[in-house]
Design an enzyme around this catalytic site. Structure first.
Site, PDB file in Angstrom:
ATOM      1  N   TRP A   5      15.481  60.286  27.064  1.00  0.00           N
ATOM      2  CA  TRP A   5      15.084  59.327  26.031  1.00  0.00           C
ATOM      3  C   TRP A   5      16.320  59.117  25.172  1.00  0.00           C
ATOM      4  CZ3 TRP A   5      14.145  59.444  20.575  1.00  0.00           C
ATOM      5  CH2 TRP A   5      13.352  58.390  20.101  1.00  0.00           C
ATOM      6  N   ARG A  18       6.234  62.360  28.035  1.00  0.00           N
ATOM      7  CA  ARG A  18       7.094  62.495  26.867  1.00  0.00           C
ATOM      8  C   ARG A  18       7.819  61.186  26.530  1.00  0.00           C
ATOM      9  NH1 ARG A  18       9.925  67.638  25.781  1.00  0.00           N
ATOM     10  NH2 ARG A  18       8.428  69.306  26.112  1.00  0.00           N
ATOM     11  N   GLU A  27       2.329  50.237  18.668  1.00  0.00           N
ATOM     12  CA  GLU A  27       2.937  51.167  19.626  1.00  0.00           C
ATOM     13  C   GLU A  27       2.885  50.640  21.051  1.00  0.00           C
ATOM     14  OE1 GLU A  27       2.543  55.802  18.344  1.00  0.00           O
ATOM     15  OE2 GLU A  27       0.673  54.780  18.773  1.00  0.00           O
ATOM     16  N   CYS A  87      13.154  64.040  25.781  1.00  0.00           N
ATOM     17  CA  CYS A  87      13.682  64.319  27.107  1.00  0.00           C
ATOM     18  C   CYS A  87      12.937  65.479  27.762  1.00  0.00           C
ATOM     19  CB  CYS A  87      15.161  64.672  27.016  1.00  0.00           C
ATOM     20  SG  CYS A  87      16.150  63.511  26.076  1.00  0.00           S
ATOM     21  N   LYS A 145      -1.447  52.109  16.338  1.00  0.00           N
ATOM     22  CA  LYS A 145      -1.812  52.060  17.756  1.00  0.00           C
ATOM     23  C   LYS A 145      -1.459  50.708  18.367  1.00  0.00           C
ATOM     24  CE  LYS A 145      -3.022  56.020  18.468  1.00  0.00           C
ATOM     25  NZ  LYS A 145      -1.882  56.248  17.597  1.00  0.00           N
ATOM     26  N   ASN A 164      18.170  68.392  25.902  1.00  0.00           N
ATOM     27  CA  ASN A 164      17.224  67.715  25.029  1.00  0.00           C
ATOM     28  C   ASN A 164      17.632  68.020  23.601  1.00  0.00           C
ATOM     29  OD1 ASN A 164      15.061  66.548  23.744  1.00  0.00           O
ATOM     30  ND2 ASN A 164      13.617  68.193  24.229  1.00  0.00           N
ATOM     31  N   GLY A 165      17.815  66.979  22.767  1.00  0.00           N
ATOM     32  CA  GLY A 165      18.171  67.206  21.380  1.00  0.00           C
ATOM     33  C   GLY A 165      19.350  66.363  20.959  1.00  0.00           C
ATOM     34  N   HIS A 202      -1.763  41.921  -3.930  1.00  0.00           N
ATOM     35  CA  HIS A 202      -0.503  42.328  -4.547  1.00  0.00           C
ATOM     36  C   HIS A 202       0.686  42.109  -3.612  1.00  0.00           C
ATOM     37  CE1 HIS A 202      -2.569  43.939  -8.027  1.00  0.00           C
ATOM     38  NE2 HIS A 202      -3.387  44.581  -7.215  1.00  0.00           N
TER      39      HIS A 202
END
Length: 607
Positions: free
Chosen positions: A74, A27, A486, A2, A483, A98-99, A502
């Site tokens: 977020w 962010r 994402e 956030c 990458k 934020n948190g 394997h």
């Protein structure tokens, strides 16, 4: 994570808040909102989605006033929605956060028992309601905010705004970063200095547990014990150009292309003027007697650390453990007496990595912080700071920070090897000469972008893919898979090629592309055998290799891309560019959001 902005201005607050929030878009977020005080009245506007949705709402229903707070969220508690977006309000209180508040369930039950209601699914709304309840008991606004903060358990950065108070913000931090900016008759609060760059370059960083009373004329900071403290005001060199894509379509593309210059800058700071040895602050350590180096990181930084482990054990002959930060401290691992712990973080604020740093310090370890942001919490708390000099990285999927971390680690290897007696002066000079070619060879790989784009066009038709590599290419296979997943949302895995038999070979079929990172090095013969096992089972193998490697597999592979021939020591820098471009162009072909992929955040400041 956030983004937080607070403004005590002498001009309309809303445009400042929106511009500052746009600087925090890197962010990652899923909703946004602002609140302001105008003529004593507290009002807010919130919207699900990107800032453009909030901007449209503000065009229809503007917010006046020169005092306000803003937020990009977020989601952690509750789905993305307008109701869950910040700022949250209860009575005369609005708050952005934020948190994660770990004890919000018990606080919510306590407040509900007192008759208070809730409109959202978030932990943040509990903060606003708790503060409003303190005011209802007769506490002043400042004291109510301080009393509220004292009840919270968890990680947070907070900024409170109050109805009827157009010259007051109260902010606090524990576990999440927060800065205060000093302007000309104005004051600001932000998640980081980037948000405040257009308004001021005079910044104070709140320390762990600090809370502050902010007005236009003064800032009063208190420590965790409630005692008044002074925090140094830094003059930060941040230009507004950092948020400019230049001639590129996306920040990720810009940052891929910047890598040769980033590495050139790192060369200038890590290599001696005589260009014959490595110099850095870690020389103060007596590496000859260090029994073990532990490197702790998350995500992309962990894969850079994996490269560092291979280089250090092979060249410097020092035992190296690499640890995923989110698991590290909960295992309570024993750390060697006299050992060194290095934490690696682009932002320097990664919550799990910061917790690992504190665990190591408590265990008596000497700590190193390999970071991009030298004013970050990790940089301030580590015993020795090693900057990577990548510059601001805006794209959520890391590119130049990854290669800068890796470069600093391969440079550090030479200094450690010298101290441990495994590298003499001539060998160190040769090591430095090889490192000096990295900017050039990365530039040569960047010139191959059209070939990576052509491969990506076919890759984009698949829903799954695999990356394979051996030796130094194994961490690159992991990074390439990260990458691609994402920013394309494909299911992608990276494997050590020798492990394919394997279990993972069961995934091989004619619909699953397999990208092989295949320089013709000492492990190529083994790798080519692994790849032929895959090809024999109708696997579609795309070979990224130098001329010799491609010639060996040309007739059997699905696709080949001829890479520059380089010293095996620095091959990861060439192949990093390749996997970055493959991910980027596959995302373009799929139409996904390259710079702000879904569900992801640039700086993960909660556990």
């Amino acid at each position: 994570m956030c983004g937080i902005v607070g403004v005590l201005a002498n001009r309309p607050a809303a445009p400042i808040l929106m511009d500052s929030l746009s600087r925090l878009e890197y962010r990652g977020y899923d909703s946004a909102g602002i609140a302001s005080v105008e003529a004593g009245l507290l009002n807010r506007r919130r919207a699900e989605g990107k800032l453009s949705a909030l901007a449209r709402l503000l065009e229809e229903s503007p917010l006046g006033g020169s005092t306000g707070i803003g937020h990009t969220r977020w989601a952690t508690h509750g789905r993305p929605s307008e109701a869950n977006a910040h700022p949250h309000r209860s009575g005369p209180v609005a708050v952005v956060h934020n948190g994660i508040i770990e004890n919000y369930v018990e606080l919510k039950a306590e407040l509900a028992a007192q008759g208070y209601g809730f409109e959202s699914q978030t932990d943040t709304e509990v903060i606003a309601v708790l503060c409003a309840s303190m005011i209802a008991r007769g506490l002043g606004y400042e004291d109510a905010a301080a009393a509220t903060v004292s009840r919270l358990r968890g990680a947070y950065a907070l900024c409170f705004l109050f109805e009827g108070k157009d010259d007051l913000l109260v902010c606090a931090r524990r576990g999440s970063p927060l800065v205060i900016g000093f302007g000309e008759g104005e004051s600001f609060v932000g998640s980081d200095a980037i948000a405040l760059a257009p308004m001021t370059n005079r910044i104070a960083y709140l320390e762990e547990g600090d809370w502050a009373i902010v007005t236009r004329g003064a800032v009063r900071i208190h420590d965790a014990a409630g005692m008044p403290v002074e925090r140094k005001v830094h003059v930060v060199a941040l230009d507004t150009i950092i948020a400019d894509k230049g001639q590129h379509r996306h920040f990720m593309a810009k940052e891929i292309h910047e890598q040769p210059s980033v590495i050139a800058r790192a060369l200038g700071t890590w290599i001696s003027p005589g260009r014959d040895r490595v110099e850095c602050a870690a020389e103060a350590i007596d590496w000859a007697v260090v029994p073990r180096l532990t490197i702790v990181a998350c995500g992309t930084a962990y894969y850079a650390a994996h490269l560092g482990k291979v280089w250090m054990e092979k060249i410097a002959r020092i035992p190296v453990e690499i640890e995923i930060a989110s698991e590290f401290r909960y295992r309570e691992p024993p750390l060697s007496k006299g050992g060194i712990t290095m934490v690696v973080s682009q932002s320097g604020e990664t919550a799990d990595t910061l917790a690992a740093l504190r665990y190591a310090k408590a265990a008596g370890q000497t700590t190193l912080g390999l970071v991009n942001v030298t004013t970050s919490t990790i940089a301030r708390e580590a015993d020795i700071v090693l900057p990577i000099h990548a510059g601001p990285e805006i794209g959520v999927a890391s590119t130049k920070a990854f290669t800068a971390m890796a470069f600093c680690l391969v440079a550090l290897v030479a200094m450690i090897a010298r101290k441990r007696g495994t590298m003499d002066a001539e060998a160190e000079r040769a090591h430095v000469e090889t490192l000096s070619t990295v900017p050039r060879i990365m530039g040569e790989c960047i010139a191959l972008e059209p070939e990576f784009e052509a491969l990506a066009a076919e890759l984009s038709q698949a829903s799954d893919a695999l990356f394979l590599g051996r030796g130094l290419m194994y961490p690159l296979a992991l990074e390439g898979a990260l990458k691609l997943k994402e920013i394309t949302y494909m299911h992608v895995e990276g494997y050590a090629a020798g492990e394919i038999k394997h279990g993972p070979i069961a995934l091989v079929d004619e619909t699953t592309p397999i990208i092989a990172l295949a320089p013709h090095d000492g492990l190529f013969e083994k790798l080519s055998s692994n790849l032929r096992e895959v090809i024999a089972r109708k696997g579609r193998v795309a070979v990224l290799g130098d001329e010799a490697a491609c010639a060996d597999l040309q007739g059997e592979a699905w696709r080949v891309v001829t890479m520059p021939s380089v010293d095996p020591l620095i091959a990861p820098f060439v192949y990093a560019v390749a996997v970055q471009f493959i991910a980027y162009h596959t995302a373009l072909a799929k139409g996904t959001d390259v710079d702000q992929p879904r569900n992801l955040a640039k700086a993960v400041t909660v556990e």
